[in-house]
Design an enzyme around this catalytic site. Sequence first.
Site, mmCIF file in Angstrom:
data_model
loop_
_atom_site.group_PDB
_atom_site.id
_atom_site.type_symbol
_atom_site.label_atom_id
_atom_site.label_comp_id
_atom_site.label_asym_id
_atom_site.label_seq_id
_atom_site.Cartn_x
_atom_site.Cartn_y
_atom_site.Cartn_z
ATOM 1 N N ASP A 86 -45.843 35.352 3.509
ATOM 2 C CA ASP A 86 -45.897 35.101 2.021
ATOM 3 C C ASP A 86 -44.778 35.714 1.149
ATOM 4 O O ASP A 86 -44.374 35.175 0.197
ATOM 5 C CB ASP A 86 -47.329 35.205 1.369
ATOM 6 N N ASP A 156 -49.177 43.878 7.439
ATOM 7 C CA ASP A 156 -49.868 42.853 6.432
ATOM 8 C C ASP A 156 -50.194 41.676 7.309
ATOM 9 O O ASP A 156 -49.783 40.629 7.037
ATOM 10 C CB ASP A 156 -48.744 42.550 5.479
ATOM 11 N N SER A 157 -51.436 41.714 7.835
ATOM 12 C CA SER A 157 -52.365 40.753 8.812
ATOM 13 C C SER A 157 -53.216 40.147 8.354
ATOM 14 O O SER A 157 -53.710 40.507 7.207
ATOM 15 C CB SER A 157 -52.407 41.640 10.012
ATOM 16 N N PRO A 163 -55.059 35.098 15.600
ATOM 17 C CA PRO A 163 -53.801 35.654 15.902
ATOM 18 C C PRO A 163 -53.704 37.246 15.827
ATOM 19 O O PRO A 163 -52.731 38.024 16.480
ATOM 20 C CB PRO A 163 -52.683 34.982 15.494
HETATM 21 N N1 SAM Z 1 -49.976 39.112 1.941
HETATM 22 C C1 SAM Z 1 -51.330 38.402 2.229
HETATM 23 C C2 SAM Z 1 -52.320 39.040 1.177
HETATM 24 O O1 SAM Z 1 -51.759 39.167 -0.060
HETATM 25 O O2 SAM Z 1 -53.378 39.065 1.417
HETATM 26 C C3 SAM Z 1 -51.930 38.737 3.565
HETATM 27 C C4 SAM Z 1 -51.934 38.261 4.748
HETATM 28 S S1 SAM Z 1 -50.374 37.605 5.575
HETATM 29 C C5 SAM Z 1 -50.249 35.856 5.015
HETATM 30 C C6 SAM Z 1 -51.050 37.395 7.121
HETATM 31 C C7 SAM Z 1 -50.096 37.106 8.164
HETATM 32 O O3 SAM Z 1 -50.181 37.650 9.354
HETATM 33 C C8 SAM Z 1 -50.115 35.665 8.290
HETATM 34 O O4 SAM Z 1 -49.295 34.932 7.806
HETATM 35 C C9 SAM Z 1 -50.419 35.423 10.047
HETATM 36 O O5 SAM Z 1 -49.687 34.505 10.395
HETATM 37 C C10 SAM Z 1 -49.579 36.800 10.254
HETATM 38 N N2 SAM Z 1 -49.908 37.138 11.855
HETATM 39 C C11 SAM Z 1 -51.504 37.149 12.243
HETATM 40 N N3 SAM Z 1 -51.289 37.657 13.562
HETATM 41 C C12 SAM Z 1 -49.827 38.041 13.836
HETATM 42 C C13 SAM Z 1 -49.268 38.789 15.027
HETATM 43 N N4 SAM Z 1 -50.043 38.929 16.255
HETATM 44 N N5 SAM Z 1 -47.892 39.113 14.800
HETATM 45 C C14 SAM Z 1 -47.404 38.647 13.610
HETATM 46 N N6 SAM Z 1 -48.049 38.232 12.650
HETATM 47 C C15 SAM Z 1 -49.192 37.891 12.632
#
Ligand code: SAM
Length: 290
Positions: A86, A156-157, A163
């Site tokens: 994001d 930030d996962s 995944p």
């Molecule tokens: N910023 C957000 C909040 O305010 O809570 C949090 C989450 S952010 C959208 C989490 C991201 O981690 C997701 O877009 C997801 O696709 C990514 N993600 C998950 N597993 C991952 C991995 N193995 N490697 C890289 N990115 C990953």
Amino acid sequence: MERWIDETLHPHWRVSLRAERVLHEVRTDHQHLVIFDNPTFGRMMMLDGVVQLSTSDEFIYHEMMAHVPLLAHREPRHVLVIGGGDGGVLREVLKHPSVEKAVLCEIDRQVIDTSLVHLPEISAGAFDDPRSEIMIADGVKFVGETNQRFDCIIVDSTEPIGPAEVLFGQTFFEGCKRALRKGGVAIGQNGLPFVHHEHLASSGKLLRDIFNDAACFLCGQPTYFGGPFALTWASDKGDLRDWSVKKLRKRQDKRDIVTRYYTPEVHVGSFDLPGYVSHIWQGGRGTVGA
Ligand code: SAM
């Protein structure tokens, strides 16, 4: 048409959010993604049935993820964000004038593209900043293979399901240690200790085994329903946590970083854990089962 969308993270209870308007819903190659407007919390993003952010409270989590490690560091120049598609963490990272390069490694391109269309105020131009470099890759693979070294890694996962499960394991934490510069620090989100004690207990054990200094800190995120939200700190440099409110304030003022949640007092106090969280961090069980 109005709809109610359930958060399905917890096996025995659900939070339902009124979606006044669903703006986008898709099954990407990696996860189910939905963006909708809720009258109380604003625009929200959910991935695989878990709230990721809302426009009303995202500043809390994004400021804490970026400014706690970056203000603890004397001169952060190279920063890696894993996940965070994001762009909210990236936005906060780029507020630090010493940052020359910020690499964002996100597994799912659709999270970035969709956020740019429906949540542009979250990244607020961060993806166009010349210091930003975007990688579409798995974070585990990236930290295990990259030749770059970082002063700070921010994970930030999503939750340790789907995944992101690998981002809470030994291989990933060892990869972060490998990709850190001497004196660097890695931090990550670690969910809600009250409802998922096993996640924090497991990270605590692994991080203590791998790094000289491992700690847990907390923030309160209203849309992460279920109590305080845990973040982890890992570094081989023990004195990075020898901060004083005075020193942090001087840095924040010098770097001209304006925040709404983060203050030097909150920074220092966030590492003071309630007894039950401290117990879980040391490997104990929580009050409720998963
Ligand atoms: N910023 C957000 C909040 O305010 O809570 C949090 C989450 S952010 C959208 C989490 C991201 O981690 C997701 O877009 C997801 O696709 C990514 N993600 C998950 N597993 C991952 C991995 N193995 N490697 C890289 N990115 C990953």
